[in-house]
Design an enzyme around this catalytic site. Structure first.
Site, mmCIF file in Angstrom:
data_model
loop_
_atom_site.group_PDB
_atom_site.id
_atom_site.type_symbol
_atom_site.label_atom_id
_atom_site.label_comp_id
_atom_site.label_asym_id
_atom_site.label_seq_id
_atom_site.Cartn_x
_atom_site.Cartn_y
_atom_site.Cartn_z
ATOM 1 C CG ASP A 12 8.247 23.777 -9.219
ATOM 2 O OD1 ASP A 12 8.570 23.307 -8.268
ATOM 3 O OD2 ASP A 12 8.323 23.349 -10.425
ATOM 4 C CE1 TYR A 14 15.227 18.674 -9.479
ATOM 5 C CE2 TYR A 14 14.084 18.800 -7.527
ATOM 6 C CZ TYR A 14 15.174 18.632 -8.399
ATOM 7 O OH TYR A 14 16.257 18.672 -7.637
ATOM 8 C CB THR A 16 9.016 25.427 -13.025
ATOM 9 O OG1 THR A 16 8.120 24.821 -12.570
ATOM 10 C CG2 THR A 16 9.040 26.684 -13.085
ATOM 11 N NE ARG A 42 7.547 15.936 -11.409
ATOM 12 C CZ ARG A 42 8.145 16.662 -10.514
ATOM 13 N NH1 ARG A 42 8.856 16.432 -9.714
ATOM 14 N NH2 ARG A 42 7.521 17.920 -10.821
ATOM 15 C CB SER A 118 12.506 23.179 -4.978
ATOM 16 O OG SER A 118 12.347 21.856 -5.709
ATOM 17 C CG ASN A 119 8.077 19.260 -3.149
ATOM 18 O OD1 ASN A 119 7.543 19.981 -2.357
ATOM 19 N ND2 ASN A 119 7.275 18.594 -4.060
ATOM 20 C CE LYS A 151 7.317 24.083 -4.102
ATOM 21 N NZ LYS A 151 7.809 23.991 -5.865
ATOM 22 C CB SER A 175 5.017 26.460 -10.253
ATOM 23 O OG SER A 175 5.020 25.068 -10.416
ATOM 24 C CG ASN A 177 4.887 20.949 -11.176
ATOM 25 O OD1 ASN A 177 5.033 19.809 -11.897
ATOM 26 N ND2 ASN A 177 6.232 21.335 -10.700
ATOM 27 C CG PHE A 179 0.716 19.927 -7.336
ATOM 28 C CD1 PHE A 179 1.248 20.313 -5.892
ATOM 29 C CD2 PHE A 179 1.574 19.316 -8.386
ATOM 30 C CE1 PHE A 179 2.667 20.092 -5.740
ATOM 31 C CE2 PHE A 179 2.780 19.292 -7.913
ATOM 32 C CZ PHE A 179 3.311 19.510 -6.511
ATOM 33 C CG ASP A 180 4.272 24.515 -6.996
ATOM 34 O OD1 ASP A 180 4.070 24.713 -5.794
ATOM 35 O OD2 ASP A 180 5.390 24.362 -7.493
#
Ligand code: 2OP
Length: 223
Positions: A12, A14, A16, A42, A118-119, A151, A175, A177, A179-180
């Site tokens: 990931d 952002y 990470t 964010r 990545s998003n 994602k 990651s 994040n 959720f990721d």
């Protein structure tokens, strides 16, 4: 402990590889509490990615970030000129890597094929990786923009399988994040959670295979 053979690692971006908190420095120009402002920005940015995927109304991560900024300015009751808004947005093009990332990636690259998944829009990713001099470490820079979904849609993780040409069990997804992490593990990747702050994991699904605090710990765990 990560079991089985790993051939590629997908990271990931952002939060990470690069520190989203570094954007707060520019937020000081408009917000008295720059950290709270940046945190809200964010959170809204991610919320809008979830909403847009659910609504089937994709717009790229740059546009989503602009809309989240607009909300945050209003939420905090602030004024921001067009120039200040542009400077805030451009902070996403000048991300700051976490300190150990620049030395850990070359070590990992010696043993694994590395990717970013990545998003971020293609322009955001390429510019950010070029400016941080990290681009050379990645064989693939994969943006969700190719499928116009964010994602944690399984189709995003499948995109990495298609591009990297490994089986999903052969890919370690990394990651910070939560959720990721849950999304990638639910898809079927091996997953490492970079948990720098000792945060709790969202109790939504399967747990990661590995939890570390830094890229150095990740590199050591894979030796
Ligand atoms: C990324 O995809 C989720 O922002 C995070 O880079």
């Amino acid at each position: 402990m990560v079991r089985g053979k790993i051939r590629g690692i997908a990271f990931d971006m952002y939060g990470t590889i690069v520190d989203v908190g570094s954007v707060a420095e520019v937020c000081k120009e408009v917000a008295p509490d720059a950290v709270a402002f940046n945190r809200q920005w964010r959170a809204k940015q991610l919320e809008y990615t979830f909403l847009r995927s659910l609504m089937g109304k994709y717009q790229d991560f740059w546009r989503v970030s602009e809309q989240a900024l607009e909300f945050t300015i209003q939420r905090f009751g602030l004024q921001a000129s067009a120039v200040q808004r542009r400077r805030l947005m451009e902070a996403w093009l000048h991300p700051r890597p976490y300190p150990e990332v620049t030395t850990a990636l070359p070590r990992l690259k010696e043993r694994y094929a590395l990717a970013v998944l990545s998003n971020g829009s293609p322009r955001m990713l390429r510019t950010g990786l070029e400016r941080t001099r990290l681009l050379e470490h990645f064989r693939w820079v994969i943006s969700v923009d190719a499928i116009r979904l964010y994602k944690p849609s399984p189709r995003v993780y499948q995109l990495a399988v298609i591009k990297m040409k490994f089986r999903k069990e052969e890919i370690l997804f990394v990651s910070s994040n939560s959720f990721d992490v849950v999304g990638a593990k639910s898809f079927g990747f091996k997953v490492c959670w970079i948990n720098r702050t000792g945060a709790p994991l969202d109790p939504l699904g399967p747990k990661p295979d590995l939890v570390v605090r830094t890229f150095d710990e990740l590199s050591m765990a894979l030796e």
